[in-house]
Design an enzyme around this catalytic site. Structure first.
Site, PDB file in Angstrom:
ATOM      1  N   GLY A  15       0.833  -1.211   0.000  1.00  0.00           N
ATOM      2  CA  GLY A  15       0.000   0.000   0.000  1.00  0.00           C
ATOM      3  C   GLY A  15       0.866   1.259   0.000  1.00  0.00           C
ATOM      4  CE  LYS A  16       5.983  -0.618  -2.413  1.00  0.00           C
ATOM      5  NZ  LYS A  16       5.288  -1.907  -2.248  1.00  0.00           N
ATOM      6  CG  HIS A  41       3.835   2.104  -6.064  1.00  0.00           C
ATOM      7  ND1 HIS A  41       4.929   2.808  -5.637  1.00  0.00           N
ATOM      8  CD2 HIS A  41       4.205   0.797  -6.027  1.00  0.00           C
ATOM      9  CE1 HIS A  41       5.912   1.958  -5.354  1.00  0.00           C
ATOM     10  NE2 HIS A  41       5.497   0.737  -5.592  1.00  0.00           N
ATOM     11  CD  GLN A 224      10.090  -3.702  -6.981  1.00  0.00           C
ATOM     12  OE1 GLN A 224      11.139  -3.110  -6.854  1.00  0.00           O
ATOM     13  NE2 GLN A 224       9.189  -3.345  -7.870  1.00  0.00           N
TER      14      GLN A 224
END
Ligand code: GDP
Ligand code: IMO
Ligand code: MG
Length: 423
Positions: A15-16, A41, A224
């Site tokens: 969930g970056k 993302h 990642q």
């Protein structure tokens, strides 16, 4: 110190993108430092979902500069598509997106080599996103790669030809049948190169030096996850870059003593796409339920993500590798409705109970040891304050904090920007 890091602590897709977007108003510069278009993302706001692959997740916020650092590998075709997708939003890309001259370029033949390598491995394949990441980084470390700065030299077409010819002969070594139309791939590539040349290229290490001197606040956005790190991940089922904190130093040219907060992000459970060990993976209906509620489908490849319980052995390992100072727990809402939640606190490994992440991580070597916690049933998606969170979730949070010895400072209860609770 003016640089903060945000890193995925599991196998990616924590969930970056969402959290970088949420945090961006506190920063002047958002920078990607490794990986490439293998990343996907996701950001959601005002009812629209956006998926970014190469562009940092701060791009939608005004007055913030987004930098693609030297450690990133760029596919000009994918980057062009991403920029086109931003067209309706009226973002001044030339001014707001800066690209390091030292970032490497993914050629069409890097993608073909990725495919050939995976095909030749058969069942032992990595499960790569097939974006040419591994072959491009191989050319980087093999000192053969082409970089963004090479586009400013008139001999780029010759450099391209030389490397492409080499790749074509390498594809032959794999002895797999691969169908491709090189002419078409090259037309597409060179058209994208022309668009790419309209963007702003910088000597990013110098840019960051001056930005820091001026007191600008920088957030480095990881791609990642730590368990996919080339050195520390579940090798060989990893990606080809350092996804842990050290990658931000080499991938941006930022000195270690400039780093202040290291924010580690994890899902309240675990997911993984592609092959490789996953000790807490669930093969039953519970795993299926998590996948369904969490909509666990890859943002880049559309592949189904494997799901399992939270693994604190792996999480602790990732926290230590990067010196994580605060944690952010994502997708807590997905766990609503389970009577009991399991959390792995140790492994039974070759007859011994261990709490560290071992060298050989083949799943058959490891039996996870679980602690069971009581679940909660209420819907979390509209909750805005910690006071309204169910007691069982607060207990879950406290349990994790105690086990890993790092505070959880944010809990996410939905994909939207606003569904974020700060502690
Ligand atoms: P990233 O690669 O780390 O940026 O993560 P991805 O975008 O690949 O995957 C995360 C997925 O979960 C995306 O579809 C997000 O929109 C979604 N998401 C993020 N946070 C939450 C959350 O708290 N709850 C739910 N239900 N979905 C979330
Ligand atoms: P974000 O940034 C999840 C996985 C692939 C494969 C392995 C190697 O969205 O979290 P590669 O294409 O790098 O050769 O693939 O790594 N992988 C990811 N998994 N999220 C990602 O990025 C990933 N990027 C690569 O599935 O197992
Ligand atoms: Mg992703």
């Amino acid at each position: 110190m003016s640089v903060d890091l945000l890193l995925g602590l599991q196998w990616g897709d924590e969930g970056k993108g969402k959290i970088v977007d949420v945090l961006t108003p506190k920063y002047d510069i958002i920078a990607r430092f490794q990986g490439g278009p293998n990343a996907g993302h996701t950001l959601e706001f005002e009812g629209v979902k956006h998926v970014l692959h190469t562009i940092p997740s701060g791009i939608f916020r005004p007055n913030v500069i987004n930098v693609i650092g030297n450690g990133v590998v760029i596919d000009p075709i994918i980057l062009q598509k991403e920029i086109e997708a931003l067209d309706p939003f009226g973002i001044d890309i030339k001014q707001r997106l800066l690209i390091s001259r030292k970032a490497h370029i993914i050629l069409p033949t890097h993608r073909l080599l990725d495919q050939a390598s995976e095909l030749s491995k058969g069942k032992a394949k990595i499960g790569s996103t097939l974006k040419g990441i591994g072959p491009c980084y191989m050319d980087k470390t093999g000192r053969n790669g082409l970089r963004i700065g090479d586009l400013e030299h008139p001999n780029f077409p010759e450099l391209y030809r030389e490397l492409t010819d080499k790749h074509l002969s390498m594809i032959g070594f794999f002895k797999v049948s691969l169908e491709y139309d090189l002419k078409k791939l090259e037309e597409e590539f060179f058209a994208a190169i022309e668009s790419l040349k309209q963007l702003t290229f910088i000597d990013s290490e110098d840019y960051f030096y001056h930005a820091q001197k001026e007191g600008k606040k920088i957030l480095a956005e990881g791609a990642q996850g730590s368990m996919l790190d080339i050195d520390f991940g579940t090798y060989p089922f990893v990606t080809s870059s350092n996804t842990t904190a050290s990658g931000a130093c080499t991938g941006l040219g930022i000195a270690p003593n400039q780093i202040k907060n290291v924010m580690g992000i994890f899902k309240a459970y675990t997911t993984r796409v592609g092959s490789g060990s996953f000790p807490t993976e669930l093969f039953d209906e519970t795993g299926e339920k998590i996948a369904q509620i969490g909509r666990e489908v890859g943002a880049t490849t559309g592949r189904k993500r494997r799901c399992g319980w939270l693994d604190l052995v792996a999480l602790r390992y990732a926290i230590r590798l990067s010196g994580v100072t605060q944690l952010m727990m994502m997708k807590a809402d997905v766990l609503s409705g389970f009577d009991t939640l399991k959390v792995c606190t140790a492994y039974l490994y070759r007859g011994e109970t261990i709490e560290h992440f071992p060298y050989a991580t083949e799943t058959e070597e490891i039996t996870p040891i679980y602690t069971e916690l009581k679940g909660w049933s209420s819907d979390l998606s509209a909750i805005k304050s910690t006071h309204d969170l169910p007691k069982e979730l607060l207990d879950y949070i406290r349990f994790i904090e105690k086990e890993v010895e790092v505070p959880i400072t944010l809990v996410s209860v939905g994909a939207d920007r606003t569904q974020t609770i700060l502690f």
